[in-house]
Enzyme design. Structure first.
Site, PDB file in Angstrom:
ATOM      1  N   SER A 281       0.909  -0.976   0.018  1.00 46.37           N
ATOM      2  CA  SER A 281       0.079  -0.014   0.060  1.00 46.37           C
ATOM      3  C   SER A 281       0.864   1.125  -0.168  1.00 46.37           C
ATOM      4  O   SER A 281       1.607   1.442   1.076  1.00 46.37           O
ATOM      5  CB  SER A 281      -0.941  -0.022   1.261  1.00 46.37           C
ATOM      6  N   THR A 282       0.879   1.828  -1.217  1.00 46.02           N
ATOM      7  CA  THR A 282       1.919   3.037  -1.292  1.00 46.02           C
ATOM      8  C   THR A 282       1.321   4.240  -0.545  1.00 46.02           C
ATOM      9  O   THR A 282       2.230   4.982  -0.109  1.00 46.02           O
ATOM     10  CB  THR A 282       2.015   3.608  -2.843  1.00 46.02           C
ATOM     11  N   CYS A 283       0.218   4.123  -0.299  1.00 39.47           N
ATOM     12  CA  CYS A 283      -0.567   5.581   0.630  1.00 39.47           C
ATOM     13  C   CYS A 283       0.274   5.364   2.175  1.00 39.47           C
ATOM     14  O   CYS A 283       0.426   6.276   2.714  1.00 39.47           O
ATOM     15  CB  CYS A 283      -1.956   5.501   0.675  1.00 39.47           C
ATOM     16  N   SER A 284       0.412   4.108   2.500  1.00 37.51           N
ATOM     17  CA  SER A 284       0.910   4.176   4.140  1.00 37.51           C
ATOM     18  C   SER A 284       2.321   3.490   3.868  1.00 37.51           C
ATOM     19  O   SER A 284       3.031   3.390   5.070  1.00 37.51           O
ATOM     20  CB  SER A 284      -0.041   3.031   4.726  1.00 37.51           C
TER      21      SER A 284
END
Length: 861
Positions: free
Chosen positions: A821-824
């Site tokens: 998950s690149t967002c986190s």
């Protein structure tokens, strides 16, 4: 008697102007490879040292006198002291006996190595204490690194005090320090002047010596050598770096990390991310630092994050003793003193937060401040200049380590004077004045400046704007962008490129809407929100970072086998020919006239410099130098663009007439080919004018000028955009290498760096997944690790924090691909049968799974 240190207030405008005059002259000398001004190398012939008064110590002390071979720096003299080797000391030749409070006369020549700080005695000075001494010179150890202080302290000599002159009612003492000699030499004043003390001419000549083959490039290499070994201050130290080697914390959140403790900004804070009552800040102190006050900045508005009780420990290694126990006023906004009036140096100081208000679980601290009395600094260590340490610096190899050491001492003195006036020169100095331009010619020397980082931070803070009231939402079709990337000729206007979609999406929708200025605070780390068409994603930063990575790849593709989908940059001749250095680089396209988009690229570069994101552009130093305002040269910089042409012109310049006519005949005309393969005339009608042997020097000069200036307008547009976001003063203070790294990140993704940035959650220390993971990354190439970094974080360069969790299958062995998950910046790591399988799965995911799978959620518009 000491001159002002870096950042200290100068006594008068006369002193300031004098130092500016000195810097201008010294800069000219450096550029020309000439000896530096003699005032900078001043060494007094006589210095008086007094035995340190320690009431608990013995009344008499024996001071060993060592003999040194030659000038005291000889490689291979193992055990010799002083010298470049700091192994066990061999037996001293003699000893001087002193009573407590007595004095010894020495020269002002000093040397520092692993054993400590040494001073030199002449035969005459030795004879004052040793009646039958056979030594021509000797060395005394004044200060050991582990002592935290000097056994011998320099003082004014009685002879100097007796020789004070009564001039116009003022007592003028002879000047002993080199800083004062610089001021005397370059500051104009009326009336009588103080006089320097008698100079130690032999030591001054040794400092000023320049080898016959020495050039300005050698000085630049020496500066980079010192920076690599000494000057890379921990970026997290900020306001306390003069006292602290490093700062460690028990835990931190990605946004509120350890750098917030020392950024001199009360609006930021370090926030822990761990278990209750297990929070600490550990300071590794610089040698010789004695803490007079240690203060923490707190804010009652932090509620249950505010520390309530703090205990401070100090000592060496794991042997820490409790020093203080402080309860903090819960209504306080400001500084609280948690430690004061230490009398000895403490290598480690640990601040433990044992309780937060209202039993809070995590803690916030808004700053750490130190007031200290620094004991005498030992100085530059001569042991640095061993041949094994110089392998990466070919220009320095073969130079006598003694010469390198003394040259480095002189360069450090130059930097100290520069630091004392730097805040007057930047940003207020008129850039059109000759003095400033001369100092800019030695910009690489700023790497060692202690004042520069705080000046850069201040300039950025002073010029930042408030964050936008709303975040732009962009709709990006990456399927069309991929089709365009595969065959750019189908979309000549590049409308489907991610770059163009973002550019058009950010345009103001009406005349009342202001365009983005990109001068936001560093913590505003998502500039727009991406909605990827036909992809499910809630963009909390990962989609935005992916759009930046996509634009970087479109501007400067990482693969040499793919077409360039945008017209702004073209491959260098080196990349096309597969020759020379920097074969993966691009230069601005001389034919592209879309200066508005070049300017926007510059703005994005400025935003990356200000923030935490990267715009990875594979540009050679030739381009970065122009962007940062540094001078470019054909011989030093253009080989990274077209090494074949550089070599060809070099051969042409020295060839005889017969060879010239044989090689070129009547085929060479007054034209040249630019990086975009465009043929341009060097003179009017040049296509039809043959270059004769006698014309070759003119031809070479014209080719060099045309190629050096081929993308001048495009670079100027990028620089204009950069300067809309970043003040000119910041570009003046950054070297081109630093500008590139701040915009593009660190291209080297090492396993050691990843270890520091990776955090495992819910794993046992003995878990084989952790072991397999690191084995896999050790076997990766740098490109593999960069791809892996992008798969997890959306960034392809460091620094980027990584969080690793077990996947949902737990300990069940699987051959599933890892998810991210690149967002986190999170990786979900499965349990694999072996390190080899783990390596294969991670590599496959890094190269083939760039879509954001775990950010998926139902999305319908």
């Amino acid at each position: 008697m000491a001159g002002p240190g870096p950042g200290a207030a100068l006594e008068s405008p006369r002193q300031l102007l004098g130092r500016v005059r000195f810097l201008a002259e010294a800069a000219r000398s450096l550029r020309a490879g000439l000896p530096l001004p003699a005032a900078l190398a001043f060494v007094p012939r006589e210095v008086l040292y007094k035995l340190y008064k320690d009431p608990a110590g013995p009344s008499r002390v024996l001071l060993p006198v060592w003999e040194a071979e030659g000038l005291g720096l000889r490689v291979g003299a193992v055990g010799a002291a002083p010298g470049t080797g700091s192994g066990p000391l061999r037996a001293a030749r003699d000893s001087i006996e002193l009573r407590r409070g007595a004095c010894v006369r020495t020269t002002g020549e000093e040397l520092c190595n692993g054993h400590g700080l040494w001073v030199k005695l002449t035969k005459e000075q030795l004879a004052e204490h040793l009646s039958d001494c056979s030594l021509d010179e000797g060395w005394l150890l004044v200060c050991r690194p582990a002592e935290g202080g000097a056994r011998l302290v320099p003082i004014d000599t009685p002879d100097h005090l007796q020789r004070q002159q009564q001039l116009f009612g003022v007592d003028y003492r002879p000047v002993l320090r080199w800083e004062q000699v610089v001021d005397l030499t370059y500051s104009h004043r009326l009336g009588s002047r103080p006089q320097p003390a008698e100079a130690y001419t032999e030591a001054i000549q040794r400092l000023l010596y320049v080898p016959p083959t020495w050039t300005y490039e050698c000085d630049e290499d020496l500066i980079h050598f010192l920076y690599d070994h000494l000057g890379k201050e921990d970026e997290n130290l900020g306001s306390v770096k003069q006292y602290v080697e490093s700062i460690d914390v028990s835990s931190y959140t990605e946004e509120f990390n350890v750098s917030c403790l020392t950024d001199s900004n009360a609006d930021t804070y370090w926030e822990s991310d761990g278990s209750q009552c297990q929070h600490w800040v550990r300071l590794t102190m610089k040698k010789g630092t004695i803490v007079k006050k240690l203060l923490l900045t707190v804010d009652t508005t932090d509620d249950n994050f505010m520390p309530k009780r703090v205990v401070v420990y100090g000592g060496e290694g794991d042997n820490l003793k409790k020093l203080s126990d402080v309860n903090i006023d819960e209504t306080l906004i400001g500084d609280v003193c948690v430690l004061e009036d230490m009398t000895v140096h403490l290598p480690i100081i640990e601040i433990r937060i044992v309780e937060c208000r209202d039993d809070g679980i995590d803690v916030r601290l808004r700053g750490v401040k130190i007031k200290s009395s620094r004991q005498r600094e030992l100085g530059l260590n001569a042991d640095l200049f061993q041949p094994a340490s110089l392998v990466r610096y070919p220009r320095l190899e073969g130079t006598d380590p003694e010469v390198l050491y003394r040259r480095a001492v002189l360069l450090q003195r130059f930097i100290k004077i520069l630091d004392s006036v730097l805040h007057h020169l930047v940003p207020a100095w008129d850039h059109t004045l000759g003095t400033f331009s001369e100092i800019k010619q030695v910009k690489q020397f700023l790497l060692l400046s202690r004042q520069r980082p705080s000046l850069v931070a201040q300039c950025l803070r002073d010029s930042e704007s408030s964050k936008p009231s709303f975040m732009p939402r962009l709709y990006i079709n990456r399927r069309l962008a991929m089709e365009h990337r595969a065959c750019p000729s189908r979309d000549p206007a590049c409308k489907n490129a991610v770059f163009t979609q973002v550019y058009e999406g950010l345009k103001p929708s009406d005349k009342y809407e202001k365009p983005l200025d990109y001068r936001w605070p560093m913590r505003y780390d998502q500039w727009w929100e991406c909605k990827f068409i036909a992809e499910g994603i809630i963009d909390q930063g990962g989609g935005f970072r992916d759009s930046l990575a996509d634009m970087s790849e479109e501007l400067c593709p990482s693969s040499a086998d793919t077409p360039v989908p945008l017209p702004f940059f073209v491959r260098t001749a080196n990349q096309g020919n597969g020759t020379g250095e920097a074969r993966d680089m691009y230069v601005p396209n001389p034919s592209c006239r879309d200066f508005a988009k070049y300017e926007w690229i510059g703005q994005l570069m400025g935003a990356a410099l200000r923030g935490k994101e990267f715009l990875v552009l594979a540009l050679p130093g030739f381009v970065w130098k122009q962007l940062s305002g540094e001078e470019v040269s054909w011989s030093k910089d253009f080989p990274a663009v077209d090494s074949v042409l550089v070599k060809l012109l070099e051969v042409m310049e020295g060839v005889d007439k017969e060879t010239f006519e044989f090689k070129f005949g009547k085929e060479l005309t007054f034209t040249t080919v630019l990086s975009d393969q465009q043929v341009v005339e060097l003179i009017p009608g040049g296509t039809g004018i043959v270059v004769e042997y006698e014309d070759r020097s003119r031809f070479i000069q014209l080719v060099r000028k045309a190629r050096l200036e081929e993308s001048k307008e495009q670079v100027a547009a990028m620089q204009a955009g950069l300067l809309k976001v970043v003040p000119q003063a910041v570009l003046d203070l950054l070297t081109w290498q630093e500008l590139e790294k701040k915009v593009c990140g660190d291209p080297e993704v090492t396993v050691d760096a990843l270890r520091k940035l990776t955090r495992f959650e819910d794993f046992e220390p003995s878990d084989t997944r952790v072991q397999y993971f690191w084995e896999a990354l050790n076997n990766f190439t740098n490109e593999d690790r960069s791809r892996f970094l992008r798969f997890v974080t959306g960034r392809s360069r460091l620094p980027a924090r990584i969080y690793i969790y077990p996947d949902k299958l737990g300990y069940e062995t699987t051959d599933a691909l890892p998810e991210s998950s690149t967002c986190s910046s999170t990786l979900f790591l499965p349990h694999y049968a072996s390190a080899k399988v783990c390596e294969e799965k991670l590599r496959y995911a890094a190269y083939n799974c760039v879509a954001i799978d775990t950010d998926m959620s139902p999305w319908e518009e």
